[in-house]
Write a protein that holds these residues in place. Structure first.
Motif, PDB file in Angstrom:
ATOM      1  N   GLU A 120       0.821  -1.214   0.000  1.00 22.27           N
ATOM      2  CA  GLU A 120       0.000   0.000   0.000  1.00 22.27           C
ATOM      3  C   GLU A 120       0.854   1.263   0.000  1.00 22.27           C
ATOM      4  OE1 GLU A 120      -3.192  -0.263  -0.334  1.00 22.27           O
ATOM      5  OE2 GLU A 120      -3.122  -2.452  -0.221  1.00 22.27           O
ATOM      6  N   ASN A 121       2.061   1.120  -0.432  1.00 24.75           N
ATOM      7  CA  ASN A 121       3.022   2.231  -0.475  1.00 24.75           C
ATOM      8  C   ASN A 121       3.352   2.764   0.918  1.00 24.75           C
ATOM      9  OD1 ASN A 121       2.872   1.949  -3.235  1.00 24.75           O
ATOM     10  ND2 ASN A 121       1.447   3.679  -3.526  1.00 24.75           N
ATOM     11  N   GLU A 122       3.099   1.920   1.940  1.00 30.73           N
ATOM     12  CA  GLU A 122       3.392   2.336   3.295  1.00 30.73           C
ATOM     13  C   GLU A 122       4.854   2.010   3.624  1.00 30.73           C
ATOM     14  OE1 GLU A 122       2.402  -2.012   3.778  1.00 30.73           O
ATOM     15  OE2 GLU A 122       1.919  -0.350   2.438  1.00 30.73           O
ATOM     16  N   ILE A 123       5.437   2.805   4.475  1.00 33.08           N
ATOM     17  CA  ILE A 123       6.829   2.609   4.871  1.00 33.08           C
ATOM     18  C   ILE A 123       6.898   1.482   5.897  1.00 33.08           C
ATOM     19  CG2 ILE A 123       8.848   3.687   5.948  1.00 33.08           C
ATOM     20  CD1 ILE A 123       7.754   6.392   4.972  1.00 33.08           C
ATOM     21  N   ILE A 124       7.702   0.445   5.581  1.00 35.68           N
ATOM     22  CA  ILE A 124       7.848  -0.668   6.509  1.00 35.68           C
ATOM     23  C   ILE A 124       9.281  -0.782   7.046  1.00 35.68           C
ATOM     24  CG2 ILE A 124       5.949  -1.978   5.462  1.00 35.68           C
ATOM     25  CD1 ILE A 124       8.036  -3.671   3.998  1.00 35.68           C
ATOM     26  N   PHE A 125      10.207  -0.038   6.431  1.00 33.62           N
ATOM     27  CA  PHE A 125      11.584  -0.025   6.945  1.00 33.62           C
ATOM     28  C   PHE A 125      12.167   1.373   6.713  1.00 33.62           C
ATOM     29  CE2 PHE A 125      16.176  -0.431   6.552  1.00 33.62           C
ATOM     30  CZ  PHE A 125      16.496  -1.141   7.714  1.00 33.62           C
ATOM     31  N   TYR A 126      12.865   1.867   7.734  1.00 39.01           N
ATOM     32  CA  TYR A 126      13.376   3.247   7.703  1.00 39.01           C
ATOM     33  C   TYR A 126      14.572   3.274   8.648  1.00 39.01           C
ATOM     34  CZ  TYR A 126      12.839   8.431   8.159  1.00 39.01           C
ATOM     35  OH  TYR A 126      12.998   9.810   8.160  1.00 39.01           O
ATOM     36  N   ASN A 127      15.796   3.313   8.075  1.00 36.38           N
ATOM     37  CA  ASN A 127      16.970   3.146   8.943  1.00 36.38           C
ATOM     38  C   ASN A 127      17.426   4.471   9.570  1.00 36.38           C
ATOM     39  OD1 ASN A 127      18.196   4.424   6.823  1.00 36.38           O
ATOM     40  ND2 ASN A 127      19.767   2.863   6.451  1.00 36.38           N
ATOM     41  N   GLN A 128      18.472   4.370  10.387  1.00 33.22           N
ATOM     42  CA  GLN A 128      18.965   5.547  11.099  1.00 33.22           C
ATOM     43  C   GLN A 128      19.488   6.627  10.139  1.00 33.22           C
ATOM     44  OE1 GLN A 128      21.875   4.318  13.976  1.00 33.22           O
ATOM     45  NE2 GLN A 128      20.384   3.222  15.261  1.00 33.22           N
ATOM     46  N   ALA A 129      20.131   6.185   9.052  1.00 30.63           N
ATOM     47  CA  ALA A 129      20.640   7.166   8.072  1.00 30.63           C
ATOM     48  C   ALA A 129      19.494   7.945   7.436  1.00 30.63           C
ATOM     49  CB  ALA A 129      21.454   6.448   6.998  1.00 30.63           C
ATOM     50  N   ALA A 130      18.318   7.268   7.269  1.00 32.47           N
ATOM     51  CA  ALA A 130      17.147   7.956   6.725  1.00 32.47           C
ATOM     52  C   ALA A 130      16.631   8.991   7.725  1.00 32.47           C
ATOM     53  CB  ALA A 130      16.065   6.946   6.379  1.00 32.47           C
ATOM     54  N   GLU A 131      16.626   8.619   9.011  1.00 29.34           N
ATOM     55  CA  GLU A 131      16.218   9.582  10.039  1.00 29.34           C
ATOM     56  C   GLU A 131      17.093  10.835   9.970  1.00 29.34           C
ATOM     57  OE1 GLU A 131      14.826   8.397  14.087  1.00 29.34           O
ATOM     58  OE2 GLU A 131      15.824   6.496  13.557  1.00 29.34           O
ATOM     59  N   SER A 132      18.410  10.618   9.810  1.00 32.36           N
ATOM     60  CA  SER A 132      19.342  11.738   9.765  1.00 32.36           C
ATOM     61  C   SER A 132      19.153  12.577   8.495  1.00 32.36           C
ATOM     62  CB  SER A 132      20.775  11.206   9.835  1.00 32.36           C
ATOM     63  OG  SER A 132      21.705  12.253   9.701  1.00 32.36           O
ATOM     64  N   LEU A 133      18.902  11.897   7.383  1.00 29.60           N
ATOM     65  CA  LEU A 133      18.786  12.617   6.104  1.00 29.60           C
ATOM     66  C   LEU A 133      17.518  13.453   6.043  1.00 29.60           C
ATOM     67  CD1 LEU A 133      20.015  13.070   3.288  1.00 29.60           C
ATOM     68  CD2 LEU A 133      18.671  11.121   2.481  1.00 29.60           C
ATOM     69  N   TRP A 134      16.370  12.873   6.389  1.00 31.05           N
ATOM     70  CA  TRP A 134      15.104  13.602   6.293  1.00 31.05           C
ATOM     71  C   TRP A 134      14.803  14.424   7.540  1.00 31.05           C
ATOM     72  CZ3 TRP A 134      15.161   9.192   3.103  1.00 31.05           C
ATOM     73  CH2 TRP A 134      14.693   9.401   1.797  1.00 31.05           C
ATOM     74  N   GLY A 135      15.479  14.086   8.650  1.00 26.89           N
ATOM     75  CA  GLY A 135      15.223  14.819   9.889  1.00 26.89           C
ATOM     76  C   GLY A 135      13.888  14.480  10.517  1.00 26.89           C
ATOM     77  N   ILE A 136      13.325  13.299  10.188  1.00 20.94           N
ATOM     78  CA  ILE A 136      12.031  12.867  10.731  1.00 20.94           C
ATOM     79  C   ILE A 136      12.255  11.568  11.512  1.00 20.94           C
ATOM     80  CG2 ILE A 136       9.647  12.251  10.190  1.00 20.94           C
ATOM     81  CD1 ILE A 136       9.973  13.672   7.503  1.00 20.94           C
ATOM     82  N   PRO A 137      11.815  11.480  12.775  1.00 17.03           N
ATOM     83  CA  PRO A 137      12.008  10.259  13.564  1.00 17.03           C
ATOM     84  C   PRO A 137      11.298   9.057  12.931  1.00 17.03           C
ATOM     85  CG  PRO A 137      11.365  12.098  14.963  1.00 17.03           C
ATOM     86  CD  PRO A 137      11.178  12.554  13.557  1.00 17.03           C
ATOM     87  N   ARG A 138      11.830   7.873  13.175  1.00 15.90           N
ATOM     88  CA  ARG A 138      11.274   6.645  12.627  1.00 15.90           C
ATOM     89  C   ARG A 138       9.810   6.475  13.040  1.00 15.90           C
ATOM     90  NH1 ARG A 138      14.681   1.478  12.435  1.00 15.90           N
ATOM     91  NH2 ARG A 138      15.998   2.914  13.569  1.00 15.90           N
TER      92      ARG A 138
END
Length: 535
Positions: free
Chosen positions: A29-47
């Motif tokens: 459903e295009n939902e996010i099921i995995f989001y690593n620490q580097a993604a948190e740092s890049l987008w600035g949005i908590p997991r």
């Protein structure tokens, strides 16, 4: 062999979690099921704020409305135009910082038929620094190529503005060129609203403004933003980044400004780009100044600022070539006894004298007059569409204006000039003949008493031309021994006895034919060749 699920859970997911590049996996459903620490740092949005949400929360705002449709189409058709490739993506992280990322997409399908599940994994590498550096290098290369191809400053300025606007979305760039005591010359693309451009172009920066720019670069904001902020905001511009363009010798030669149509979500990138453009702008303006100076030297007399003789010929030919029954009056002025003035005052004061004479001529010249210093103390005034009594009036005005006493240093000088006048079309079809006839008339004015003007006389001009031709031909003939000696007997009339002979010089020229002594003897005396004939 370990179970695949265990392999994924125990090895691959922890490995992805520790990856240095941002990694995001989405489900059916295009939902996010995995989001690593580097993604948190890049987008600035908590997991916790993104797991389970639609992935479009990570997509740039302007692309969100169609993002699901792109993914669904890929699921249905299987056309992998994006999957397996990489591309640059620009977005703004949660704290407002501009990010440029390199996105690589992978697709994994599990099962078959109706039970087939499709997952997408995106890996985003932060290439903001590399991307900005590359854009600046592209801009540098384009500007250097433009400079090497001898493009005009207008075209180079527009090139810089166009490139910068492409690098910064919803922006408007402008290069303001500073000429001495003149309003800003604004170089920009059509993106700059005309009202703002007109306002800038009618502003003359004061010497105080220029000094403040030298001392404090932030003063540019007052000149290109603070003074026009209400107007800019009413026309959709929200902020401005600007800096002065400095020449190598410390002079302020312009300002480069970048206006944003939206509140800044690009972090330090706009200001960095403005700073990167300053050396390119300075180089372009320096080349422009050099070319302008070279043109000035090629066209104008360096002492008086009037056209030089070569430029005068070109301007006269252009006027003569214009359609219509145009007339011209050419006034050639020569200062009487200038050699005495030069010897008495010295070169420095003599130069000052000539500058003053040029200023007096300018003071009575109208907008369409063509003014030239053709050499030494000789000046030329060309007046279009001038004939009859108007010519005499201008001649008298020139004599009176130049004839006023002049204070040079401690000396008060009495001045006069002699003027020769020729007219087009009466005295010739081109600039060369017109100036030649005016010069002859000027010399006649000197012979007739100085301080007067004389009109060109075609008959006298022809006599002078004949003498010039004969003098040159006589010199060649003497060198080649072409003059012949004839003897005429002398006889006593009452006895008819031979008493002697008279030696006579005869000249037959291969092109001019037989030339009588009455013609060439006078020329030989004038040109100093009479002794050569006697030998």
């Amino acid at each position: 062999m370990p179970d695949i699920t265990a392999l994924t859970t125990e090895i691959l997911l922890p490995a992805l979690e520790q990856a240095i590049d941002a990694t995001v996996i989405i489900g059916q459903e295009n939902e996010i099921i995995f989001y690593n620490q580097a993604a948190e740092s890049l987008w600035g949005i908590p997991r916790a704020d993104v797991i389970g949400r639609n992935v479009d929360c990570l997509v740039p705002t302007r692309l969100r409305h169609e993002h699901d449709r792109y993914i669904d189409r890929n699921r249905e058709t299987g056309h992998n135009r994006i999957v397996g490739t990489s591309r640059e993506v620009e977005f703004t992280r949660a704290d407002g910082e501009y990010i440029c990322g390199e996105l690589s997409l992978s697709k994994v399908q599990i099962g078959t038929g109706d039970k087939r599940l499709t997952y997408y994994m995106g890996v985003m590498k932060n290439v903001t620094e590399e991307s900005q550096r590359r854009k600046i290098l592209i801009l540098q290369n384009d500007v250097l190529q433009a400079l090497a191809s001898d493009m005009l400053i207008q075209d180079i300025g527009e090139l810089i503005c166009r490139k910068v606007e492409a690098f910064v979305p919803n922006s408007v760039a402008a290069l303001l060129v500073l000429d001495d005591a003149q309003p800003w010359r604004v170089i920009c693309t059509s993106a700059l609203p005309p009202r703002i451009r007109n306002a800038l172009e009618t502003t003359v920066p004061s010497p105080s403004d220029v000094e403040k720019l030298k001392a404090n670069a932030s003063y540019t904001g007052r000149l290109v933003w603070d003074n026009y902020q209400s107007m800019c905001r009413s026309l959709g511009l929200q902020s401005c980044y600007a800096a002065p363009v400095m020449a190598g010798d410390g002079r302020v030669t312009g300002i480069f400004a970048l206006y944003l149509r939206e509140p800044n979500q690009l972090g330090a990138w706009p200001q960095r780009l403005v700073g990167a453009c300053l050396p390119f702008c300075a180089l372009a303006l320096e080349q422009h100044a050099t070319k302008t100076h070279m043109t000035q030297l090629a066209r104008y007399d360096s002492l008086t600022g009037l056209l030089n003789r070569g430029a005068l010929h070109r301007v006269m030919e252009d006027i003569i070539a214009q359609p219509g029954n145009r007339t011209l009056a050419i006034f050639m002025l020569d200062i009487d006894r200038f050699r005495d003035i030069n010897d008495a005052l010295g070169h420095v004061y003599a130069d000052q004298f000539l500058v003053e004479i040029a200023g007096r001529i300018r003071s009575i010249a109208k907008e369409d007059y063509v003014l030239s210093r053709s050499g030494g103390d000789e000046f030329v005034v060309v007046v279009p569409d001038c004939d009859g009594k108007q010519i005499e009036d201008i001649g008298r005005q020139l004599l009176e204006t130049i004839g006023r006493p002049l204070q040079i240093g401690q000396n008060t000088l009495s001045i006069s000039c002699s003027i020769g006048i020729s007219t087009f079309p009466a005295n010739g079809p081109d600039s060369e003949s017109l100036l030649s006839h005016a010069d002859t008339a000027m010399r006649q004015a000197k012979e007739d008493g100085r301080g007067i003007f004389r009109f060109a006389n075609l008959e006298k001009n022809q006599v002078a031309q004949d003498r010039l031709v004969l003098g040159s031909a006589l010199r060649d003939s003497l060198a080649q021994g072409m003059l012949q000696l004839h003897y005429q007997p002398q006889v006593r009339t009452h006895t008819l006895e031979l008493s002697g002979v008279e030696a006579l010089s005869r000249w037959h020229h291969p092109h001019l034919g037989n030339i009588f002594p009455s013609r060439f003897i006078a020329v030989a005396e004038e040109t100093g060749q009479i002794e050569a004939i006697g030998r």
